[in-house]
Scaffold this active site. Sequence first.
Site, PDB file in Angstrom:
ATOM      1  CB  SER A  97      57.029   6.042 108.984  1.00  0.00           C
ATOM      2  OG  SER A  97      56.701   4.803 108.399  1.00  0.00           O
TER       3      SER A  97
ATOM      4  CE  LYS B 153      56.058   6.185 104.465  1.00  0.00           C
ATOM      5  NZ  LYS B 153      56.680   6.537 105.760  1.00  0.00           N
TER       6      LYS B 153
END
Length: 306
Positions: free
Chosen positions: A173, A216
Amino acid sequence: MALTPEGLSALADEARRWAGHKERLDARLYRLLDLAREASALKHPLDREAVEKALLAREERFGLEEELYLKDLEEGVVALEVQGMQVGEINGLVVVEGPLPRGRPVRITAQAGPGREGILSIDREVGLGGQVFHKAVLTLAGYLRGSYASLGALSATVSLVFEQSYGGIEGDSAGLAELLAVLSAISGLPLRQDLAVTGAIDQTGRVLAVGRVAEKVEGFFRVCQTLGLTGSQGVVLPKANLPHLTLRKEVVEAVAKGRFHLYAVEEVDQAIELLFGRKAYWVHDKVREVLGEFRKMENGEENPSP
């Protein structure tokens, strides 16, 4: 317990968060029942406010580590910028596992110079990176070879590292953030520090979906709140992750009021223009120019400046 329609809606919202998708619900009903019991013990009837109080109480019970982390940020123990511009530095996003998984920004830095080693991941070299993390670094190198193939073999050595990270790193990611840091280090052009970046990439420059995107986003929002919201901060994320943005109310409200921003991208060039504040072709031209200079240094056609 007396359950109101608003309380049922709040429980459904939390089930969507657990499922990680706006159109799905987590089917583990025992988890919802546990949350409903906690909420009903705090307030009658069981409405949205009761559920929110129960969730806040859970966060407070498991929140010591996060509280200490934010305190370290305020005191400068953790080096992180959420304003200004820097060359070869970018805020990536990771998730810290635990009873309540938390998203956090991590400062990724890159340094570039003449050489033939290509992309050198320091975390990988010391054994902190997992197999998928290694794959992401190699994919990044593949993108660079394809984008600048007209120059021949890459005449550069670029080191990458997750600063102040001492545990294992896994996943792809951070691929987009790493690529942007590499392009900045090579070109000498600065990147915005008020934007955090998450997203995987493929060798053709497409930005791919990642996991835990809501956590996130919320993690970077908390950090910006702690260090001071400026109204320009936000997160760059894959467009494919939009269905997974099951965000907390305070983040949704901040976005609606223009105090925090979300930018969904499909291609690397879109992220380049957001982070560099320049047209993508201009950044690519600068990278080619510097790589050409590195090649001349390698071939002895000119000497680097003292």
